[in-house]
Design a protein around this motif. Structure first.
Motif, PDB file in Angstrom:
ATOM      1  N   MET A 122       0.812  -1.217   0.000  1.00 10.88           N
ATOM      2  CA  MET A 122       0.000   0.000   0.000  1.00 10.88           C
ATOM      3  C   MET A 122       0.844   1.266   0.000  1.00 10.88           C
ATOM      4  O   MET A 122       0.398   2.319  -0.438  1.00 10.88           O
ATOM      5  CB  MET A 122      -0.927   0.025   1.223  1.00 10.88           C
ATOM      6  CG  MET A 122      -2.020  -1.029   1.205  1.00 10.88           C
ATOM      7  SD  MET A 122      -3.035  -1.026  -0.285  1.00 10.88           S
ATOM      8  CE  MET A 122      -3.597   0.673  -0.308  1.00 10.88           C
ATOM      9  N   ASN A 123       2.066   1.173   0.528  1.00 12.00           N
ATOM     10  CA  ASN A 123       2.904   2.365   0.669  1.00 12.00           C
ATOM     11  C   ASN A 123       4.374   1.954   0.637  1.00 12.00           C
ATOM     12  O   ASN A 123       4.700   0.766   0.672  1.00 12.00           O
ATOM     13  CB  ASN A 123       2.587   3.103   1.977  1.00 12.00           C
ATOM     14  CG  ASN A 123       2.464   2.172   3.164  1.00 12.00           C
ATOM     15  OD1 ASN A 123       1.364   1.772   3.550  1.00 12.00           O
ATOM     16  ND2 ASN A 123       3.593   1.791   3.737  1.00 12.00           N
ATOM     17  N   GLU A 124       5.243   2.960   0.578  1.00 10.72           N
ATOM     18  CA  GLU A 124       6.670   2.669   0.493  1.00 10.72           C
ATOM     19  C   GLU A 124       7.171   1.991   1.763  1.00 10.72           C
ATOM     20  O   GLU A 124       6.512   2.022   2.798  1.00 10.72           O
ATOM     21  CB  GLU A 124       7.448   3.963   0.227  1.00 10.72           C
ATOM     22  CG  GLU A 124       7.329   5.013   1.306  1.00 10.72           C
ATOM     23  CD  GLU A 124       8.037   6.308   0.934  1.00 10.72           C
ATOM     24  OE1 GLU A 124       8.948   6.260   0.096  1.00 10.72           O
ATOM     25  OE2 GLU A 124       7.675   7.362   1.482  1.00 10.72           O
ATOM     26  N   THR A 125       8.332   1.375   1.650  1.00  9.38           N
ATOM     27  CA  THR A 125       8.916   0.598   2.744  1.00  9.38           C
ATOM     28  C   THR A 125       8.898   1.363   4.062  1.00  9.38           C
ATOM     29  O   THR A 125       9.273   2.530   4.119  1.00  9.38           O
ATOM     30  CB  THR A 125      10.368   0.222   2.404  1.00  9.38           C
ATOM     31  OG1 THR A 125      10.368  -0.517   1.178  1.00  9.38           O
ATOM     32  CG2 THR A 125      10.976  -0.621   3.499  1.00  9.38           C
ATOM     33  N   MET A 126       8.440   0.672   5.112  1.00  8.02           N
ATOM     34  CA  MET A 126       8.372   1.325   6.419  1.00  8.02           C
ATOM     35  C   MET A 126       8.690   0.317   7.517  1.00  8.02           C
ATOM     36  O   MET A 126       8.274  -0.833   7.466  1.00  8.02           O
ATOM     37  CB  MET A 126       6.978   1.922   6.664  1.00  8.02           C
ATOM     38  CG  MET A 126       5.837   0.928   6.571  1.00  8.02           C
ATOM     39  SD  MET A 126       4.200   1.659   6.774  1.00  8.02           S
ATOM     40  CE  MET A 126       4.221   2.049   8.518  1.00  8.02           C
ATOM     41  N   PHE A 127       9.456   0.753   8.479  1.00  9.16           N
ATOM     42  CA  PHE A 127       9.712  -0.040   9.679  1.00  9.16           C
ATOM     43  C   PHE A 127       9.359   0.809  10.885  1.00  9.16           C
ATOM     44  O   PHE A 127       9.588   2.015  10.908  1.00  9.16           O
ATOM     45  CB  PHE A 127      11.185  -0.460   9.752  1.00  9.16           C
ATOM     46  CG  PHE A 127      11.605  -1.374   8.648  1.00  9.16           C
ATOM     47  CD1 PHE A 127      11.261  -2.713   8.681  1.00  9.16           C
ATOM     48  CD2 PHE A 127      12.320  -0.903   7.574  1.00  9.16           C
ATOM     49  CE1 PHE A 127      11.641  -3.568   7.658  1.00  9.16           C
ATOM     50  CE2 PHE A 127      12.706  -1.737   6.543  1.00  9.16           C
ATOM     51  CZ  PHE A 127      12.367  -3.075   6.587  1.00  9.16           C
ATOM     52  N   GLU A 128       8.781   0.171  11.877  1.00  4.27           N
ATOM     53  CA  GLU A 128       8.388   0.891  13.079  1.00  4.27           C
ATOM     54  C   GLU A 128       9.465   0.767  14.147  1.00  4.27           C
ATOM     55  O   GLU A 128      10.138  -0.257  14.252  1.00  4.27           O
ATOM     56  CB  GLU A 128       7.054   0.358  13.608  1.00  4.27           C
ATOM     57  CG  GLU A 128       5.897   0.598  12.649  1.00  4.27           C
ATOM     58  CD  GLU A 128       4.572   0.147  13.219  1.00  4.27           C
ATOM     59  OE1 GLU A 128       4.516  -0.102  14.439  1.00  4.27           O
ATOM     60  OE2 GLU A 128       3.599   0.034  12.460  1.00  4.27           O
ATOM     61  N   VAL A 129       9.620   1.813  14.916  1.00  2.00           N
ATOM     62  CA  VAL A 129      10.579   1.821  16.016  1.00  2.00           C
ATOM     63  C   VAL A 129       9.831   1.546  17.307  1.00  2.00           C
ATOM     64  O   VAL A 129       8.885   2.252  17.649  1.00  2.00           O
ATOM     65  CB  VAL A 129      11.312   3.175  16.113  1.00  2.00           C
ATOM     66  CG1 VAL A 129      12.243   3.185  17.305  1.00  2.00           C
ATOM     67  CG2 VAL A 129      12.077   3.449  14.826  1.00  2.00           C
ATOM     68  N   GLU A 130      10.213   0.485  18.003  1.00  2.00           N
ATOM     69  CA  GLU A 130       9.557   0.167  19.270  1.00  2.00           C
ATOM     70  C   GLU A 130       9.964   1.181  20.327  1.00  2.00           C
ATOM     71  O   GLU A 130      11.148   1.363  20.595  1.00  2.00           O
ATOM     72  CB  GLU A 130       9.937  -1.245  19.718  1.00  2.00           C
ATOM     73  CG  GLU A 130       9.389  -2.347  18.819  1.00  2.00           C
ATOM     74  CD  GLU A 130       9.778  -3.718  19.301  1.00  2.00           C
ATOM     75  OE1 GLU A 130      10.894  -3.841  19.857  1.00  2.00           O
ATOM     76  OE2 GLU A 130       8.993  -4.662  19.135  1.00  2.00           O
ATOM     77  N   TYR A 137       3.691  -5.107   7.589  1.00  2.00           N
ATOM     78  CA  TYR A 137       3.581  -3.872   8.362  1.00  2.00           C
ATOM     79  C   TYR A 137       3.554  -4.186   9.859  1.00  2.00           C
ATOM     80  O   TYR A 137       2.966  -5.168  10.289  1.00  2.00           O
ATOM     81  CB  TYR A 137       2.338  -3.076   7.946  1.00  2.00           C
ATOM     82  CG  TYR A 137       2.327  -2.797   6.462  1.00  2.00           C
ATOM     83  CD1 TYR A 137       3.455  -2.229   5.852  1.00  2.00           C
ATOM     84  CD2 TYR A 137       1.241  -3.122   5.668  1.00  2.00           C
ATOM     85  CE1 TYR A 137       3.472  -1.989   4.484  1.00  2.00           C
ATOM     86  CE2 TYR A 137       1.259  -2.892   4.301  1.00  2.00           C
ATOM     87  CZ  TYR A 137       2.375  -2.327   3.718  1.00  2.00           C
ATOM     88  OH  TYR A 137       2.403  -2.099   2.357  1.00  2.00           O
ATOM     89  N   GLY A 138       4.205  -3.338  10.619  1.00  4.01           N
ATOM     90  CA  GLY A 138       4.346  -3.566  12.052  1.00  4.01           C
ATOM     91  C   GLY A 138       5.671  -4.186  12.430  1.00  4.01           C
ATOM     92  O   GLY A 138       6.010  -4.237  13.615  1.00  4.01           O
TER      93      GLY A 138
END
Length: 286
Positions: free
Chosen positions: A37-45, A246-247
């Protein structure tokens, strides 16, 4: 058979081989893929991120007028804004990525054909993908693609005629969850993320509609919210899904077991859990 009904293919984040490795580890037979759905993303805990997520869930459940304002603010000018970072949203679905994944691993992957009604001639493309082996229905995203639910009328009619389901991530448009069930009563509908952002209103509305379901995907949810959804709707209207990659917080690492555990700890029988983990979804696509 355990089937994840909601997962995105994005090998910039998670390779298909690594996905299959995790599926095998947790007994997942098949995964139904959606284009990124969107460009590469990583979440920061972080505690900050955790607290924001908790606040958002509380507001959606207890003060929805405020929660919906926050929800609306997540998408602006073609970008998804999360925790201060902006990620470009893809207006043109990359269904070819799903097609290629199915061709590489036909016994492990199924495919949703993603549809954006704001793109000219996209309905013709959907018909083509639905004719291909492994494609089982249509994914629509009124939230990220920013359109009114009525724009889905043509593709909903197509899916209803072909007897294939639709999976939908709702926008905050008032009562939008009512449109498709009322205008296409024979269409099988899955509302993603337990029906976000209308949890408390949507669950009683669809409780007596045999053709409307919700999935358990995404970090929008928690084990408590999943339990409440099952209590409201019953185990026959709930579908297991992850919404990965995602997540995830690290490249090429994803734990299928985290979301699967939400189902395994439910205070229902093992037989009922089997329906959530796969039998309900199989009933929609076979």
């Amino acid at each position: 058979m355990i089937i994840d009904c909601h997962f995105h293919v994005d090998e910039t984040m998670l390779t298909l081989e690594k996905m299959i490795e995790e599926m095998d580890k947790h007994g997942v037979s098949k995964t139904a893929l959606i284009s990124p759905m969107n460009e590469t993303m990583f979440e920061v805990e972080s505690i900050y991120q955790h607290n924001l997520q908790c606040l958002f869930r509380f507001l959606i459940l207890q003060a929805p007028s405020i929660g919906l304002q926050i929800y609306n603010g997540l998408v602006k000018n073609g970008y998804l804004n999360l925790y201060g970072n902006n990620y470009q949203i893809f207006s043109k679905p990359r269904n070819d990525l799903v097609e290629n994944a199915i061709k590489r691993f036909p016994n492990r992957f199924l495919g949703w054909a993603a549809y954006n009604p704001t793109i000219t001639e996209s309905l013709e493309e959907i018909e083509l993908y639905l004719s291909m082996p492994g494609f089982i229905g249509v994914k629509a995203h009124p939230f990220m693609h920013q359109y009114k639910i009525e724009k889905l009328a043509s593709v909903a009619a197509l899916c209803e005629s072909k007897k294939v389901p639709m999976i939908i991530h709702l926008s905050s448009e008032k009562d939008s969850y009512k449109y498709l069930p009322e205008h296409f009563p024979n269409l099988n509908i899955i509302y993603a993320h337990a029906g976000l952002p209308f949890w408390k209103k949507l669950w009683p509305y669809i409780s007596d509609k045999q053709n409307v379901y919700v999935d358990t995907s995404s970090d929008y949810l928690t084990p408590v919210i999943v339990k409440r959804a099952v209590e409201s709707l019953g185990y026959r209207k709930i579908l297991y899904g992850c919404d990965g990659p995602y997540g995830m917080t690290k490249c090429n690492e994803y734990d299928y077991g985290a979301k699967k555990n939400w189902i395994e700890i439910l205070p229902i029988s093992d037989k009922e859990k089997e329906y959530i983990l796969g039998k309900n979804f199989l009933g929609l696509i076979e």
